[in-house]
Design an enzyme around this catalytic site. Sequence first.
Site, PDB file in Angstrom:
ATOM      1  N   GLU A   2       0.859  -1.191   0.000  1.00 27.11           N
ATOM      2  CA  GLU A   2       0.000   0.000   0.000  1.00 27.11           C
ATOM      3  C   GLU A   2       0.898   1.244   0.000  1.00 27.11           C
ATOM      4  OE1 GLU A   2      -2.620  -0.288   3.373  1.00 27.11           O
ATOM      5  OE2 GLU A   2      -3.556  -2.125   2.606  1.00 27.11           O
ATOM      6  N   PRO A   3       0.316   2.427  -0.265  1.00 24.83           N
ATOM      7  CA  PRO A   3       1.152   3.633  -0.274  1.00 24.83           C
ATOM      8  C   PRO A   3       1.945   3.805   1.022  1.00 24.83           C
ATOM      9  CG  PRO A   3      -1.009   4.117  -1.200  1.00 24.83           C
ATOM     10  CD  PRO A   3      -1.071   2.698  -0.713  1.00 24.83           C
TER      11      PRO A   3
ATOM     12  N   PHE B  15       1.588  -0.402  -6.562  1.00 27.44           N
ATOM     13  CA  PHE B  15       2.626  -1.148  -7.292  1.00 27.44           C
ATOM     14  C   PHE B  15       2.190  -2.592  -7.557  1.00 27.44           C
ATOM     15  CE2 PHE B  15       5.709   1.581  -4.587  1.00 27.44           C
ATOM     16  CZ  PHE B  15       5.562   2.658  -5.447  1.00 27.44           C
ATOM     17  N   ILE B  16       0.967  -2.765  -8.019  1.00 24.84           N
ATOM     18  CA  ILE B  16       0.442  -4.125  -8.199  1.00 24.84           C
ATOM     19  C   ILE B  16       0.719  -4.613  -9.625  1.00 24.84           C
ATOM     20  CG2 ILE B  16      -1.601  -5.603  -8.014  1.00 24.84           C
ATOM     21  CD1 ILE B  16      -0.528  -4.297  -5.332  1.00 24.84           C
TER      22      ILE B  16
ATOM     23  N   ARG C 153      34.951  -6.324 -29.778  1.00 29.30           N
ATOM     24  CA  ARG C 153      35.463  -4.949 -29.718  1.00 29.30           C
ATOM     25  C   ARG C 153      36.988  -4.942 -29.566  1.00 29.30           C
ATOM     26  NH1 ARG C 153      34.435   0.552 -30.381  1.00 29.30           N
ATOM     27  NH2 ARG C 153      35.156   1.760 -28.597  1.00 29.30           N
TER      28      ARG C 153
ATOM     29  N   GLN D 251      43.308  -8.351 -18.983  1.00 26.48           N
ATOM     30  CA  GLN D 251      43.002  -9.031 -17.713  1.00 26.48           C
ATOM     31  C   GLN D 251      41.886  -8.317 -16.934  1.00 26.48           C
ATOM     32  OE1 GLN D 251      45.995  -9.236 -14.509  1.00 26.48           O
ATOM     33  NE2 GLN D 251      45.859 -11.441 -14.737  1.00 26.48           N
TER      34      GLN D 251
ATOM     35  N   GLN E 124      29.910  -1.346 -18.059  1.00 23.93           N
ATOM     36  CA  GLN E 124      31.290  -0.815 -18.054  1.00 23.93           C
ATOM     37  C   GLN E 124      32.083  -1.380 -19.238  1.00 23.93           C
ATOM     38  OE1 GLN E 124      31.875   1.456 -15.878  1.00 23.93           O
ATOM     39  NE2 GLN E 124      34.031   1.835 -16.223  1.00 23.93           N
TER      40      GLN E 124
ATOM     41  N   GLY F 103      31.318   0.313 -22.312  1.00 27.30           N
ATOM     42  CA  GLY F 103      31.723   1.727 -22.365  1.00 27.30           C
ATOM     43  C   GLY F 103      30.555   2.606 -22.784  1.00 27.30           C
TER      44      GLY F 103
ATOM     45  N   GLU G 192       9.258  -7.850  -3.774  1.00 33.94           N
ATOM     46  CA  GLU G 192       9.132  -9.136  -3.046  1.00 33.94           C
ATOM     47  C   GLU G 192      10.082  -9.175  -1.855  1.00 33.94           C
ATOM     48  OE1 GLU G 192       7.904 -12.698  -4.752  1.00 33.94           O
ATOM     49  OE2 GLU G 192       6.870 -11.704  -6.414  1.00 33.94           O
TER      50      GLU G 192
HETATM   51  N1  CAA Z   1       5.656 -18.102   6.680  1.00 33.79           N
HETATM   52  C1  CAA Z   1       4.658 -18.291   7.571  1.00 33.79           C
HETATM   53  N2  CAA Z   1       4.463 -17.456   8.630  1.00 33.79           N
HETATM   54  C2  CAA Z   1       5.277 -16.403   8.735  1.00 33.79           C
HETATM   55  C3  CAA Z   1       6.325 -16.152   7.828  1.00 33.79           C
HETATM   56  C4  CAA Z   1       6.502 -17.061   6.751  1.00 33.79           C
HETATM   57  N3  CAA Z   1       7.468 -16.874   5.852  1.00 33.79           N
HETATM   58  N4  CAA Z   1       6.969 -15.020   8.189  1.00 33.79           N
HETATM   59  C5  CAA Z   1       6.366 -14.582   9.309  1.00 33.79           C
HETATM   60  N5  CAA Z   1       5.347 -15.420   9.634  1.00 33.79           N
HETATM   61  C6  CAA Z   1       4.468 -15.335  10.817  1.00 33.79           C
HETATM   62  C7  CAA Z   1       5.294 -15.244  12.083  1.00 33.79           C
HETATM   63  O1  CAA Z   1       5.611 -16.527  12.556  1.00 33.79           O
HETATM   64  C8  CAA Z   1       4.363 -14.507  13.021  1.00 33.79           C
HETATM   65  O2  CAA Z   1       3.412 -15.439  13.520  1.00 33.79           O
HETATM   66  P1  CAA Z   1       2.791 -15.316  15.007  1.00 33.79           P
HETATM   67  O3  CAA Z   1       1.882 -14.139  14.980  1.00 33.79           O
HETATM   68  O4  CAA Z   1       2.051 -16.598  15.209  1.00 33.79           O
HETATM   69  O5  CAA Z   1       3.960 -15.128  15.941  1.00 33.79           O
HETATM   70  C9  CAA Z   1       3.634 -13.550  12.090  1.00 33.79           C
HETATM   71  O6  CAA Z   1       3.730 -14.099  10.760  1.00 33.79           O
HETATM   72  C10 CAA Z   1       4.233 -12.165  12.067  1.00 33.79           C
HETATM   73  O7  CAA Z   1       5.574 -12.285  11.641  1.00 33.79           O
HETATM   74  P2  CAA Z   1       6.700 -11.285  12.082  1.00 33.79           P
HETATM   75  O8  CAA Z   1       6.610 -11.070  13.560  1.00 33.79           O
HETATM   76  O9  CAA Z   1       7.977 -11.775  11.528  1.00 33.79           O
HETATM   77  O10 CAA Z   1       6.226  -9.936  11.339  1.00 33.79           O
HETATM   78  P3  CAA Z   1       7.016  -8.575  11.176  1.00 33.79           P
HETATM   79  O11 CAA Z   1       5.997  -7.537  10.986  1.00 33.79           O
HETATM   80  O12 CAA Z   1       8.049  -8.397  12.220  1.00 33.79           O
HETATM   81  O13 CAA Z   1       7.908  -8.732   9.827  1.00 33.79           O
HETATM   82  C11 CAA Z   1       8.448  -9.106   7.527  1.00 33.79           C
HETATM   83  C12 CAA Z   1       7.605  -9.459   8.751  1.00 33.79           C
HETATM   84  C13 CAA Z   1       9.363 -10.283   7.262  1.00 33.79           C
HETATM   85  C14 CAA Z   1       9.264  -7.850   7.691  1.00 33.79           C
HETATM   86  C15 CAA Z   1       7.381  -8.928   6.416  1.00 33.79           C
HETATM   87  O14 CAA Z   1       6.610  -7.782   6.690  1.00 33.79           O
HETATM   88  C16 CAA Z   1       7.955  -8.838   5.033  1.00 33.79           C
HETATM   89  O15 CAA Z   1       8.307  -9.852   4.432  1.00 33.79           O
HETATM   90  N6  CAA Z   1       8.004  -7.620   4.452  1.00 33.79           N
HETATM   91  C17 CAA Z   1       8.333  -7.447   3.053  1.00 33.79           C
HETATM   92  C18 CAA Z   1       7.061  -7.330   2.256  1.00 33.79           C
HETATM   93  C19 CAA Z   1       7.204  -7.875   0.864  1.00 33.79           C
HETATM   94  O16 CAA Z   1       7.960  -8.799   0.588  1.00 33.79           O
HETATM   95  N7  CAA Z   1       6.423  -7.320  -0.043  1.00 33.79           N
HETATM   96  C20 CAA Z   1       6.384  -7.828  -1.370  1.00 33.79           C
HETATM   97  C21 CAA Z   1       5.199  -7.301  -2.080  1.00 33.79           C
HETATM   98  S1  CAA Z   1       4.604  -8.405  -3.283  1.00 33.79           S
HETATM   99  C22 CAA Z   1       5.483  -8.099  -4.671  1.00 33.79           C
HETATM  100  O17 CAA Z   1       6.455  -7.362  -4.698  1.00 33.79           O
HETATM  101  C23 CAA Z   1       5.003  -8.871  -5.841  1.00 33.79           C
HETATM  102  C24 CAA Z   1       5.308  -8.216  -7.139  1.00 33.79           C
HETATM  103  O18 CAA Z   1       4.526  -7.485  -7.672  1.00 33.79           O
HETATM  104  C25 CAA Z   1       6.556  -8.515  -7.819  1.00 33.79           C
END
Ligand code: CAA
Length: 381
Positions: free
Chosen positions: A126-127, A155-156, A267, A278, A335, A338, A362
């Site tokens: 989200e934003p 950014f979907i 080149r 090298q 690089q 060039g 991701e």
């Molecule tokens: N699998 C299953 N459960 C998971 C998990 C995983 N990989 N990672 C975390 N959890 C669970 C934890 O065990 C925890 O469970 P409980 O509540 O039972 O304890 C819960 O989820 C919360 O986890 P955290 O405490 O680790 O959460 P956090 O807020 O501290 O941090 C984070 C999590 C890893 C930072 C996460 O927010 C993250 O990955 N952020 C990055 C977001 C991201 O990757 N966005 C990508 C967007 S999609 C995209 O880009 C697609 C595209 O278009 C190309």
Amino acid sequence: MNFELTEEQSLVQLMARDFAKDRIEPHALKWDQDKHFPKEVVAEMADLGFMGMMVPDSYGGSETGAITYALALQEIAHADAGIAVTMSVTNLCGEPILRHGTEEQKLTYLTPLASGEKLGAFCITEPESGSDAGSLRTKAELKGDHYVLSGVKQFITNSSFADIFIVMARTSEGGGTRGISAFIVEKNFKGLSVGSVEDKMGLRTSNTTEIIFDNCKVPKKNLIGKEGEGFKVAMSALDSGRIGIASQSLGIARACLDEARSYAQSRRQFNRQLSGFQAIQWMLADMATSIAAAHHLTLHAAYLKDQNKKIIKEASMAKLFASESLQKIAYDAVQIFGGYGYMKDYKIEKLYRDARVTTIYEGTSEIQRLVIARETLKEST
Ligand code: CAA
């Protein structure tokens, strides 16, 4: 330990390579310039089974597995990274339904996604909520037999062309990550609208927009898993998604090496081929070594996924290493070219732009390190 690919894996790899060379490569520069999403090519990839590679045949998939998926995606990314992310995100959208969906959800939504009849989009960002995905604000209020969704996703990927949206929304305030639920939303549900197409630095053949939910009514039966489990559903899907981005990074990296090697061999400066110096040889050697290391990390994560083992750490390591190595590889490749490498007439200029996002989406490299550190600290000696 066996490092050999199976016959099926080699065949799919070859099929993807031939397809990419024939149907994508010749047009990639033009499509990049025109910001063109090649719908017809995406449909052909679906016919080859590339949109549901982890999904069983009974739900429309090709079920070739994660290793084969990683190999095929690399080949597509070698020709065009934007088309590779379209494939990667469509596979990502199938994951939550495959792992947590009801039989009805699998038949209604997974089958058309996996067969490629419909495209998917994964809506978590989200934003105001990127790396801190748990702070997302899109609301889902239960009213009778529907949830009503309000909020904006940013950014979907795939959104202008997607029919099926996996959407993470907040069903309880103050619940932190446990207040988030996952939903399947159809494009034609009233209240869903697609924003304007982003003008991106790279991956210009992929489609990226905002998605707006304005009191969008979603049937209760479209909740994935249980209420409050959406964050875990999303995170586990992203673990697999990160194998996809590692593979995409590898495809771009291999293309950079191919371009740089062939330029260095043709080149001449100071009466010698560039490849005779090298300084250039060391750049090529570092590129080849990083690619081999990233390839092994990525296929190891994919292997664990195929074995139904935990992949949180390994997928993050693969994504981190492959995308970070790519930055240096793309930099050095430009690089070697060039001044020519700075010109839009050359493929290497596009590869340099396409490479940049891989350490951002991701999960940024900083988030991958956080995930790897947390997992490493859990391990005992
Ligand atoms: N699998 C299953 N459960 C998971 C998990 C995983 N990989 N990672 C975390 N959890 C669970 C934890 O065990 C925890 O469970 P409980 O509540 O039972 O304890 C819960 O989820 C919360 O986890 P955290 O405490 O680790 O959460 P956090 O807020 O501290 O941090 C984070 C999590 C890893 C930072 C996460 O927010 C993250 O990955 N952020 C990055 C977001 C991201 O990757 N966005 C990508 C967007 S999609 C995209 O880009 C697609 C595209 O278009 C190309």
